[in-house]
Design an enzyme around this catalytic site. Structure first.
Site, PDB file in Angstrom:
ATOM      1  N   ARG A  57       0.842  -1.216   0.000  1.00 21.98           N
ATOM      2  CA  ARG A  57       0.000   0.000   0.000  1.00 21.98           C
ATOM      3  C   ARG A  57       0.868   1.254   0.000  1.00 21.98           C
ATOM      4  O   ARG A  57       0.572   2.238  -0.668  1.00 21.98           O
ATOM      5  CB  ARG A  57      -0.949  -0.014   1.209  1.00 21.98           C
ATOM      6  CG  ARG A  57      -1.767   1.252   1.310  1.00 21.98           C
ATOM      7  CD  ARG A  57      -2.984   1.210   2.221  1.00 21.98           C
ATOM      8  NE  ARG A  57      -2.963   0.259   3.297  1.00 21.98           N
ATOM      9  CZ  ARG A  57      -2.276   0.384   4.444  1.00 21.98           C
ATOM     10  NH1 ARG A  57      -1.537   1.450   4.651  1.00 21.98           N
ATOM     11  NH2 ARG A  57      -2.315  -0.572   5.361  1.00 21.98           N
ATOM     12  N   LYS A 207      -9.481   7.480 -18.383  1.00 25.53           N
ATOM     13  CA  LYS A 207      -9.876   8.030 -19.673  1.00 25.53           C
ATOM     14  C   LYS A 207      -8.701   7.976 -20.668  1.00 25.53           C
ATOM     15  O   LYS A 207      -8.181   6.917 -20.891  1.00 25.53           O
ATOM     16  CB  LYS A 207     -10.416   9.451 -19.459  1.00 25.53           C
ATOM     17  CG  LYS A 207     -11.485   9.522 -18.340  1.00 25.53           C
ATOM     18  CD  LYS A 207     -12.643   8.621 -18.666  1.00 25.53           C
ATOM     19  CE  LYS A 207     -13.811   8.627 -17.705  1.00 25.53           C
ATOM     20  NZ  LYS A 207     -13.596   8.506 -16.306  1.00 25.53           N
TER      21      LYS A 207
HETATM   22  O1  P1T Z   1     -14.296   7.490 -12.995  1.00 26.75           O
HETATM   23  P1  P1T Z   1     -13.095   7.954 -12.238  1.00 26.75           P
HETATM   24  O2  P1T Z   1     -11.806   7.348 -12.699  1.00 26.75           O
HETATM   25  O3  P1T Z   1     -13.261   7.864 -10.746  1.00 26.75           O
HETATM   26  O4  P1T Z   1     -12.915   9.504 -12.583  1.00 26.75           O
HETATM   27  C1  P1T Z   1     -13.849  10.477 -12.237  1.00 26.75           C
HETATM   28  C2  P1T Z   1     -13.733  11.646 -13.187  1.00 26.75           C
HETATM   29  C3  P1T Z   1     -13.009  12.758 -12.807  1.00 26.75           C
HETATM   30  N1  P1T Z   1     -12.867  13.826 -13.616  1.00 26.75           N
HETATM   31  C4  P1T Z   1     -13.416  13.847 -14.841  1.00 26.75           C
HETATM   32  C5  P1T Z   1     -13.247  15.064 -15.706  1.00 26.75           C
HETATM   33  C6  P1T Z   1     -14.155  12.762 -15.292  1.00 26.75           C
HETATM   34  O5  P1T Z   1     -14.688  12.820 -16.528  1.00 26.75           O
HETATM   35  C7  P1T Z   1     -14.338  11.626 -14.446  1.00 26.75           C
HETATM   36  C8  P1T Z   1     -15.164  10.457 -14.857  1.00 26.75           C
HETATM   37  N2  P1T Z   1     -16.036  10.746 -15.902  1.00 26.75           N
HETATM   38  C9  P1T Z   1     -16.895   9.851 -16.499  1.00 26.75           C
HETATM   39  C10 P1T Z   1     -17.052   8.589 -16.101  1.00 26.75           C
HETATM   40  C11 P1T Z   1     -17.695  10.413 -17.612  1.00 26.75           C
HETATM   41  O6  P1T Z   1     -18.287   9.652 -18.397  1.00 26.75           O
HETATM   42  O7  P1T Z   1     -17.714  11.647 -17.739  1.00 26.75           O
END
Ligand code: P1T
Length: 401
Positions: A57, A207
């Site tokens: 961790r 993403k």
């Molecule tokens: O899904 P996660 O890895 O926890 O990330 C959250 C997040 C944070 N910031 C932005 C700009 C994001 O677009 C997202 C997650 N967004 C999507 C799942 C979406 O479809 O917009």
């Protein structure tokens, strides 16, 4: 200046993505691809005497490789990875204490809005959402207890652009206020907020950075020693760490980030321009279009734009729903930034958790469609959009909202 009028990228990004942190000489085997180390614990030579790793961790060799590579791409001193983008946001917002005030850009991912409203604010942090298209709006809401300003730019889903350098200039007067930019939509290939004065850059690595829609992960980068030390403590203390296999996957994906982003940029602009000519489309929002209200600002602060765009379809929920259901190459799904093209309706999907009043004020209506343009042949994508728009146009007028 690049050919498209955006800032010109200095050479070296792709080379760093491929080599930094990946040196074969680090490993006894001289392996060219950094190994996936799954061990949760590490042998100590004597109590509290170890070779840099104690427990998975608090540190893992595969995670370290990724963090080093990410810091280099961001031109940051430090990088930390988390189990999701929201995990990174949870950690960063834990820098705040009861009684502090956070100012958040008005248009952010629905999950970020929900975390701030339903978790952070409930722990006694004051919260304001504000439109920062005019950076001076900040001076109207900032207070002595404002300890964090949080923005996305471009914003999700409306792709508004905020002037990072102008906001950070205002914040120079408030040295105790931490300026965080969620750079998920652009990646360091197209925008580097630290060089424009931000204190922390945050990512959903889920993403573009991973880009293959098979990992949920987040990151935070900073060049400030004090912030890094505190975030590193929180990452371990709160236990919001990613799995080594996920780190391995993201590290591999970074090798193609530059070429993927170039293609996302090219295809999405072609599609945005094509959509502008369609009779079923009311308005297209894409920072690379000269019709975008902050196109000049985008060109001044970014090295390019990604595959994200949004548009308002003529009609309402019935038409947008028919359009989305009719798509065959685009997949109707949440998320973005993968090699595959995705389409969604923010009002009932990614931004359903934003209170309706706030959604209406922002303009996140049932006609607003968001596209993440992937890496398929662009002609196939255009043909798919064409047949889906045609299907939507056949939905009877009476079925309008
Ligand atoms: O899904 P996660 O890895 O926890 O990330 C959250 C997040 C944070 N910031 C932005 C700009 C994001 O677009 C997202 C997650 N967004 C999507 C799942 C979406 O479809 O917009």
């Amino acid at each position: 200046m690049a050919e498209n009028g955006f800032l010109k990228q200095a050479p070296g990004f792709a080379t760093r993505a491929i080599h930094v942190g990946q040196e074969p000489e680090r490993w006894n085997s001289y392996c060219v691809v950094p190994p996936l180390v799954t061990s949760t614990t590490f042998k100590q030579e004597a109590p509290a005497k170890h070779r840099g790793f104690e427990y998975g961790r608090s540190g893992n060799p595969t995670r370290n490789v990724l963090e080093e590579c990410l810091a280099s791409l961001e031109e940051a001193k430090y990088s930390l990875c988390f189990s999701s983008g929201l995990g990174a946001t949870t950690c960063i917002s834990s820098l705040l204490s009861r009684g502090d005030h956070i100012i958040c850009g008005d248009d952010v991912y629905g999950g970020t809005n929900r975390l701030f409203r339903n978790v952070v604010a409930r722990m006694g942090v004051e919260l304001s959402f504000i439109d920062l298209q005019d950076a001076t709006n900040l001076t109207q809401v900032i207070k002595p207890n404002t300890k964090m300003v949080w923005i996305e730019t471009p914003t999700n889903p409306l792709l508004k652009i905020f002037d990072i350098a102008a906001i950070s200039k205002i914040l120079k007067e408030y040295p105790d206020t931490i300026f965080v930019v969620d750079n998920t939509f652009l990646t360091p290939y197209f925008q580097r907020p630290l060089e424009l004065g931000a204190d922390i850059v945050m990512y959903s690595l889920t993403k573009y950075m991973n880009g293959h829609s098979d990992v949920i992960m987040g990151a935070a980068m900073t060049s400030r020693d004090d912030l890094h030390e505190r975030l590193r403590f929180l990452q371990n203390a709160m236990g919001i760490v990613p799995a080594p296999f996920d780190c391995y996957q993201v590290n591999r994906s970074l090798k193609t980030l530059a070429i993927r982003m170039q293609q996302h940029q090219k295809s999405s602009l072609l599609i945005a321009k094509w959509l502008e000519s369609q009779s079923m489309v009311d308005k297209v929002i894409h920072p690379g279009l000269s019709s975008h209200p902050q196109h000049d600002l985008a060109k001044k602060q970014c090295y390019g734009h990604s595959g994200m765009l949004a548009f308002f379809i003529k009609g309402g929920a019935a038409q947008s729903s028919e359009f989305l259901k009719s798509l065959k190459v685009f997949t109707l799904a949440e998320s973005l930034g993968g090699y595959e093209s995705l389409a969604e309706l923010p009002s009932v999907m990614t931004h359903a958790s934003v209170p309706e009043k706030q959604r209406m004020e922002l303009g996140i209506t049932d006609s607003l469609v968001r596209l993440s343009v992937g890496l398929e042949d662009v002609q196939d994508l255009i043909e798919d959009l064409l047949q889906a728009l045609d299907a939507a146009s056949k939905v009877s007028e009476t079925k309008k909202n």
